[in-house]
Scaffold this active site. Sequence first.
Site, PDB file in Angstrom:
ATOM      1  N   TYR A  14       0.850  -1.192   0.000  1.00  0.00           N
ATOM      2  CA  TYR A  14       0.000   0.000   0.000  1.00  0.00           C
ATOM      3  C   TYR A  14       0.884   1.240   0.000  1.00  0.00           C
ATOM      4  CZ  TYR A  14       0.221  -0.201   5.232  1.00  0.00           C
ATOM      5  OH  TYR A  14       0.599  -0.255   6.547  1.00  0.00           O
ATOM      6  N   CYS A  15       0.344   2.321  -0.553  1.00  0.00           N
ATOM      7  CA  CYS A  15       1.079   3.583  -0.720  1.00  0.00           C
ATOM      8  C   CYS A  15       2.445   3.349  -1.361  1.00  0.00           C
ATOM      9  CB  CYS A  15       1.232   4.297   0.615  1.00  0.00           C
ATOM     10  SG  CYS A  15       1.732   6.042   0.452  1.00  0.00           S
ATOM     11  N   PRO A  16       2.467   2.711  -2.544  1.00  0.00           N
ATOM     12  CA  PRO A  16       3.759   2.416  -3.180  1.00  0.00           C
ATOM     13  C   PRO A  16       4.447   3.685  -3.680  1.00  0.00           C
ATOM     14  CG  PRO A  16       1.957   1.936  -4.687  1.00  0.00           C
ATOM     15  CD  PRO A  16       1.325   2.291  -3.370  1.00  0.00           C
ATOM     16  N   LYS A  45       8.247  -4.769   2.228  1.00  0.00           N
ATOM     17  CA  LYS A  45       8.200  -3.364   2.639  1.00  0.00           C
ATOM     18  C   LYS A  45       7.827  -3.224   4.103  1.00  0.00           C
ATOM     19  CE  LYS A  45       5.711   0.940   1.550  1.00  0.00           C
ATOM     20  NZ  LYS A  45       4.802   1.593   0.584  1.00  0.00           N
TER      21      LYS A  45
END
EC number: 2.3.1.204
Length: 282
Positions: free
Chosen positions: A147-149, A160
């Site tokens: 998420y939120c790459p 991550k």
Amino acid sequence: MSDWKTLFHKDQFRFIDHTNSIEPVTALDAFAVDDALALSVEKGASPTTMRIWTHDQTVVLGIPDARLPFIKEGVSWLNQQGYQAVVRNSGGLAVVLDKGVMNITLLFADGNKIGIHEGYQMMVGFIQELFADYTDQIKAFEVKGSYCPGDYDLSIDGKKFAGISQRRVKNGVAVQIYLSIEADNQARAKLIESFYKLGLQGEKSKFAYPTVEPNTMEALATLLNKPLTIDFVKNRIREKLTDLTKELQQNDLTAIEKEMYQKRKQQMIVRNKKALGDLFHE
């Protein structure tokens, strides 16, 4: 500024610990505090500053998230799970904050001289240094499926554990990172995966929202196989800053900074009311 340590080698450096503070109360308050500090640093009223903070049961949304076709359903579901939704004023998309996630903000002046990528590299360098005795495998690149790459995702073995955003207020710079220190980061990813499914409900959109794959994310404690805690990392940051800087000041907001914080908080409230409407609760 090719060497990130140059930023820390100042006559004075400031450290603010808001991890156990009564204020700021919400993540909305925290972003307003960062704005106030960015202005203070920019004006020369404060030296270069690092602030750490935590918030429980919060999903911080990006502006594009507020434009999901079924945002009401998505945010209502988050509320049902016990999470507050707040729209940030820096870049990025949805991330999860809880008691196992530490937020670090690095604030410095001369944003007109220091490029955006340099700002990101300063935070990357600091985090790599912070855990250098544990690993030399912290890498910065976009982790697909997280998420939120972004280009400055931090990972170990492709998993991550942190993401970085940046905000510039005049010539003041705030580089913000969330560190998923304590488990369970895959549970956080599953929460955001469900949020996007509810927010999109199969509809096509102009914006490319991430397809979250929880197995691409993991907590730092799990990745390092160490019993890391927020308090442990907090103390490690303080020790590292003491080593890196000439004089480490440890104080809270000044009266003027508190005034600027209140003004910026009102701007955040307006932003959230505009983005979320009735879904926003102060």
